[in-house]
Write a protein that holds these residues in place. Sequence first.
Motif, PDB file in Angstrom:
ATOM      1  N   PRO A 149       0.822  -1.226   0.000  1.00 14.27           N
ATOM      2  CA  PRO A 149       0.000   0.000   0.000  1.00 14.27           C
ATOM      3  C   PRO A 149       0.852   1.270   0.000  1.00 14.27           C
ATOM      4  N   GLN A 150       1.930   1.273   0.799  1.00 15.45           N
ATOM      5  CA  GLN A 150       2.796   2.449   0.834  1.00 15.45           C
ATOM      6  C   GLN A 150       3.500   2.641  -0.500  1.00 15.45           C
ATOM      7  N   LEU A 151       3.904   1.537  -1.126  1.00 18.46           N
ATOM      8  CA  LEU A 151       4.576   1.621  -2.416  1.00 18.46           C
ATOM      9  C   LEU A 151       3.651   2.237  -3.464  1.00 18.46           C
ATOM     10  N   MET A 152       2.381   1.880  -3.439  1.00 14.40           N
ATOM     11  CA  MET A 152       1.422   2.441  -4.396  1.00 14.40           C
ATOM     12  C   MET A 152       1.237   3.937  -4.161  1.00 14.40           C
ATOM     13  N   ARG A 153       1.221   4.359  -2.898  1.00 11.74           N
ATOM     14  CA  ARG A 153       1.101   5.785  -2.591  1.00 11.74           C
ATOM     15  C   ARG A 153       2.337   6.543  -3.068  1.00 11.74           C
ATOM     16  N   VAL A 154       3.510   5.945  -2.827  1.00  9.26           N
ATOM     17  CA  VAL A 154       4.762   6.568  -3.257  1.00  9.26           C
ATOM     18  C   VAL A 154       4.796   6.675  -4.776  1.00  9.26           C
ATOM     19  N   TYR A 155       4.378   5.613  -5.440  1.00  8.54           N
ATOM     20  CA  TYR A 155       4.368   5.600  -6.910  1.00  8.54           C
ATOM     21  C   TYR A 155       3.476   6.715  -7.449  1.00  8.54           C
ATOM     22  N   GLY A 156       2.285   6.838  -6.874  1.00  4.61           N
ATOM     23  CA  GLY A 156       1.367   7.881  -7.312  1.00  4.61           C
ATOM     24  C   GLY A 156       1.907   9.277  -7.079  1.00  4.61           C
ATOM     25  N   ALA A 157       2.532   9.481  -5.919  1.00  3.10           N
ATOM     26  CA  ALA A 157       3.102  10.792  -5.599  1.00  3.10           C
ATOM     27  C   ALA A 157       4.257  11.133  -6.536  1.00  3.10           C
ATOM     28  N   LEU A 158       5.069  10.130  -6.875  1.00  6.34           N
ATOM     29  CA  LEU A 158       6.192  10.353  -7.774  1.00  6.34           C
ATOM     30  C   LEU A 158       5.716  10.731  -9.168  1.00  6.34           C
ATOM     31  N   MET A 159       4.703  10.022  -9.677  1.00  4.47           N
ATOM     32  CA  MET A 159       4.180  10.313 -11.006  1.00  4.47           C
ATOM     33  C   MET A 159       3.566  11.713 -11.054  1.00  4.47           C
ATOM     34  N   TRP A 160       2.919  12.102  -9.967  1.00  8.93           N
ATOM     35  CA  TRP A 160       2.304  13.434  -9.907  1.00  8.93           C
ATOM     36  C   TRP A 160       3.379  14.516  -9.935  1.00  8.93           C
ATOM     37  N   SER A 161       4.452  14.313  -9.148  1.00 15.62           N
ATOM     38  CA  SER A 161       5.536  15.295  -9.093  1.00 15.62           C
ATOM     39  C   SER A 161       6.251  15.418 -10.429  1.00 15.62           C
ATOM     40  N   LEU A 162       6.575  14.285 -11.039  1.00 16.59           N
ATOM     41  CA  LEU A 162       7.273  14.311 -12.322  1.00 16.59           C
ATOM     42  C   LEU A 162       6.385  14.862 -13.428  1.00 16.59           C
ATOM     43  N   GLY A 163       5.103  14.533 -13.367  1.00 13.85           N
ATOM     44  CA  GLY A 163       4.175  15.027 -14.381  1.00 13.85           C
ATOM     45  C   GLY A 163       4.100  16.537 -14.391  1.00 13.85           C
ATOM     46  N   LYS A 164       4.161  17.154 -13.203  1.00 11.01           N
ATOM     47  CA  LYS A 164       4.127  18.617 -13.121  1.00 11.01           C
ATOM     48  C   LYS A 164       5.376  19.243 -13.738  1.00 11.01           C
ATOM     49  N   VAL A 165       6.512  18.637 -13.477  1.00  7.57           N
ATOM     50  CA  VAL A 165       7.765  19.208 -13.967  1.00  7.57           C
ATOM     51  C   VAL A 165       7.931  18.985 -15.468  1.00  7.57           C
ATOM     52  N   LEU A 166       7.607  17.776 -15.931  1.00  7.77           N
ATOM     53  CA  LEU A 166       7.792  17.446 -17.342  1.00  7.77           C
ATOM     54  C   LEU A 166       6.583  17.788 -18.196  1.00  7.77           C
ATOM     55  N   ASN A 167       5.497  18.230 -17.541  1.00  9.99           N
ATOM     56  CA  ASN A 167       4.265  18.556 -18.250  1.00  9.99           C
ATOM     57  C   ASN A 167       3.759  17.356 -19.047  1.00  9.99           C
ATOM     58  N   ALA A 168       3.782  16.186 -18.408  1.00  5.20           N
ATOM     59  CA  ALA A 168       3.328  14.946 -19.030  1.00  5.20           C
ATOM     60  C   ALA A 168       2.423  14.225 -18.040  1.00  5.20           C
ATOM     61  N   PRO A 169       1.361  13.558 -18.516  1.00  5.61           N
ATOM     62  CA  PRO A 169       0.441  12.877 -17.596  1.00  5.61           C
ATOM     63  C   PRO A 169       1.095  11.747 -16.815  1.00  5.61           C
ATOM     64  N   GLU A 170       1.992  10.992 -17.451  1.00  4.13           N
ATOM     65  CA  GLU A 170       2.694   9.927 -16.758  1.00  4.13           C
ATOM     66  C   GLU A 170       3.917   9.516 -17.555  1.00  4.13           C
ATOM     67  N   MET A 171       4.850   8.854 -16.882  1.00  6.42           N
ATOM     68  CA  MET A 171       6.058   8.387 -17.536  1.00  6.42           C
ATOM     69  C   MET A 171       5.802   7.013 -18.146  1.00  6.42           C
ATOM     70  N   GLU A 172       6.356   6.793 -19.333  1.00  8.55           N
ATOM     71  CA  GLU A 172       6.141   5.513 -20.018  1.00  8.55           C
ATOM     72  C   GLU A 172       6.938   4.396 -19.391  1.00  8.55           C
ATOM     73  N   CYS A 173       8.175   4.676 -19.000  1.00  8.74           N
ATOM     74  CA  CYS A 173       9.064   3.619 -18.467  1.00  8.74           C
ATOM     75  C   CYS A 173       9.318   3.851 -16.984  1.00  8.74           C
ATOM     76  N   VAL A 174       8.644   3.071 -16.159  1.00  6.77           N
ATOM     77  CA  VAL A 174       8.850   3.156 -14.714  1.00  6.77           C
ATOM     78  C   VAL A 174       9.134   1.741 -14.214  1.00  6.77           C
ATOM     79  N   TYR A 175      10.220   1.597 -13.484  1.00  5.21           N
ATOM     80  CA  TYR A 175      10.610   0.296 -12.989  1.00  5.21           C
ATOM     81  C   TYR A 175      10.709   0.315 -11.474  1.00  5.21           C
ATOM     82  N   ILE A 176      10.311  -0.782 -10.859  1.00  6.14           N
ATOM     83  CA  ILE A 176      10.379  -0.936  -9.413  1.00  6.14           C
ATOM     84  C   ILE A 176      11.587  -1.792  -9.099  1.00  6.14           C
ATOM     85  N   GLY A 177      12.503  -1.269  -8.320  1.00  2.00           N
ATOM     86  CA  GLY A 177      13.747  -1.983  -8.038  1.00  2.00           C
ATOM     87  C   GLY A 177      13.840  -2.392  -6.586  1.00  2.00           C
TER      88      GLY A 177
END
Length: 200
Positions: free
Chosen positions: A172-200
């Motif tokens: 559950p925490q990982l999903m929240r972190v993932y969502g927050a990261l996509m939101w932050s990057l989307g604002k900076v890059l002006n893109a709805p979401e990143m195409e290549c995201v990997y969980i390591g």
Amino acid sequence: MSNQWLCFWFSTQLEKNTFIKHFLQCNYPGAHIRPEPTTDRFIVVMSGQDERIIPGNSVDVHADMPFTGLVNFGGSFLSKFECAQMPHPLLEHITLVDTIGVLSDEKQRTQGSYDFTGVISLFTAKCDLILLLFDPHNLGVSDEFKQVISSLRGYDYKICVILNKAHQVDTPQLMRVYGALMWSLGKVLNAPEMECVYIG
């Protein structure tokens, strides 16, 4: 150069150097693993017959290396740029650009001695793949990091986002972190979401 270029941008020096060490299965010449991004150097890691470090002002005059354009950024940049060469089978096919350790949250420094954004843009254009590593415990994006990410606009297809240390948080925490990261990057890059995201 005929081989591919792989560029690393991330928020902590420790993760960056550990990742490159894992990739090569050894440290490159001059590599230092520290918990904070204490380096402010751009280091190109490439194939060579012997292990050596070539300072930026010497790299710039090598006719067989594709770095002549970097002289335009002046001596202040060249003093923070170097080439690490070593014999390695992977480096015969790929060149790594070990970037400065970009700081996150309130911890940041001023890159005022040279055209920081210009250097980022040059390496971004030259690289075939750009890795952005994030720690799920620290997703803060400082003004400095925003400056780096903003310089990647137009090259979204080169970017791979890696959410590292995922095993340290529950699902559950990982999903929240993932969502927050996509939101932050989307604002900076002006893109709805990143195409290549990997969980390591």
